[in-house]
Design an enzyme around this catalytic site. Structure first.
Site, PDB file in Angstrom:
ATOM      1  N   GLU A  70       1.058  -0.902   0.352  1.00 31.15           N
ATOM      2  CA  GLU A  70       0.172  -0.278   0.202  1.00 31.15           C
ATOM      3  C   GLU A  70       1.002   1.162   0.415  1.00 31.15           C
ATOM      4  O   GLU A  70       0.779   1.865  -0.657  1.00 31.15           O
ATOM      5  CB  GLU A  70      -0.797   0.212   1.350  1.00 31.15           C
ATOM      6  N   PHE A  82      -6.680  -0.992   4.766  1.00 28.57           N
ATOM      7  CA  PHE A  82      -5.218  -0.664   4.452  1.00 28.57           C
ATOM      8  C   PHE A  82      -4.436   0.117   4.090  1.00 28.57           C
ATOM      9  O   PHE A  82      -3.679   1.075   4.542  1.00 28.57           O
ATOM     10  CB  PHE A  82      -4.710  -1.322   3.629  1.00 28.57           C
ATOM     11  N   ARG A 132     -18.872  -1.733  -3.141  1.00 29.88           N
ATOM     12  CA  ARG A 132     -18.503  -2.213  -3.810  1.00 29.88           C
ATOM     13  C   ARG A 132     -19.756  -3.435  -4.992  1.00 29.88           C
ATOM     14  O   ARG A 132     -20.781  -3.573  -3.645  1.00 29.88           O
ATOM     15  CB  ARG A 132     -17.591  -2.987  -4.415  1.00 29.88           C
TER      16      ARG A 132
END
Length: 330
Positions: free
Chosen positions: A75, A100, A183
């Site tokens: 990340e 993250f 999503r």
């Protein structure tokens, strides 16, 4: 003698849906909106940290393979590379899970992206309680972490309408943004209201004389459902949707709060450092002595499990929202 075997369940806590059965949905609205925006602007690029399929970035990758960059499970590299691309005039959309982005890469976001005010758009999947995989993946405090970062715009969309309309506005915004993306099959709710997403603005969706709901994210969907159900009890509920958490639209929120209505905030986030505290702080700054009732996640690490069970347990379900309002009104 014959025996029957129950069908094997094929659900995943990681990609579980909070959409009600039979509810209207749109598939991968972020991915399709990014493709549409990129077709109009060749500076838009996409990056992901090995999670394109789980943040709907794979839609973009398929449409523009030469403009997509898979950075692997790194990340800090993801956002460092995005910053470098923005320095050259590109407009990166960099996707990973919210946990993250917030927990692993804060320093890179802060110093490489926010401090120089680069146009990097951080796309965080699984915001709040949208997965049953427990604290390692539940981003219950991401807004609290990011609200203290100067120059960063924070957007918490309700549905597919919000997401589709937000993407081109985020691309056009000169500084960094953080989008709490929903999503997969995402509810379509706001098309039934006279609503358009406007970056930095809160909008009234539903009028009401007894209660004011101030909500963001998927909780606006629940707020509208609760308002409809409470109407059967002759409780008239207004719904104010605030998809932009920072900069916060204090002017609109305070104008709606300055009445005799019960004020309730609803957020898919801990009650520490998110929408509730944004509302309370705005009221305090102008001396508005108004009690605000928070509906949100508790200040604790949450359990793993099925989303309907967890939403009921932690007070995010429509039933629990209605019960809280009835209790407050006595």
């Amino acid at each position: 003698m014959t025996t029957t075997t129950a069908p094997k369940l094929k659900t995943s806590a990681m990609i579980a849906s909070f959409v009600d059965p039979g509810q209207k949905t749109a598939t991968a609205p972020f991915g399709h909106a990014l493709v549409e925006a990129a077709a109009q602007n060749d500076k838009i690029v996409g990056l992901s940290a090995d999670l394109a399929k789980y943040t709907d970035m794979h839609i973009f990758a398929a449409a523009f393979p030469d403009r997509f960059f898979q950075m692997g499970m790194a990340e800090q590299l993801l956002f460092g590379a995005a910053a470098g691309m923005a320095e050259t005039g590109l407009i990166p959309f960099a996707s990973t899970y919210s946990v993250f982005a917030a927990r692993r890469a804060y320093d890179f976001l802060c110093l490489d992206i926010a401090e120089p005010e680069l146009n990097v758009n951080i796309v965080g999947g699984l915001p709040g309680l949208t997965t049953g995989y427990g604290p390692s993946h539940q981003a219950t405090e991401d807004i609290a972490i990011f609200r203290g970062m100067p120059n960063l715009t924070i957007v918490d969309p309700c549905d597919s309408v919000d997401i589709s309309q937000a993407v081109p506005q985020l691309a056009a915004s000169e500084g960094p943004t953080y989008l709490r993306v929903l999503r997969g099959k995402v509810a379509t709710v706001l098309d039934e209201y006279d609503y358009t997403f406007e970056l930095g603005k809160a909008k009234i969706l539903h009028g009401g004389a007894d209660v004011l709901f101030i909500s963001s994210g998927l909780m606006t969907m629940r707020a509208l459902q609760a308002a409809e159900r409470l109407a059967a009890d002759n409780i008239d509920v207004a719904v104010l949707h605030s998809p932009t958490i920072k900069p916060f639209d204090s002017q609109t929120v305070l104008a709606e709060m300055n009445t005799d209505r019960l004020v309730v905030t609803l957020e898919n986030h801990t009650v520490i450092g998110g929408l509730f505290e944004s509302v309370a702080a705005a009221a305090t700054r102008v001396g508005l002595g108004k009690r605000v009732v928070p509906i949100g996640l508790p200040d604790q690490f949450l359990d793993a499990g099925a989303l309907p069970t967890l939403h009921e347990r932690y007070g995010l379900s429509t039933d629990r929202i209605c019960a809280t309002v009835r209790a407050e009104l006595g």
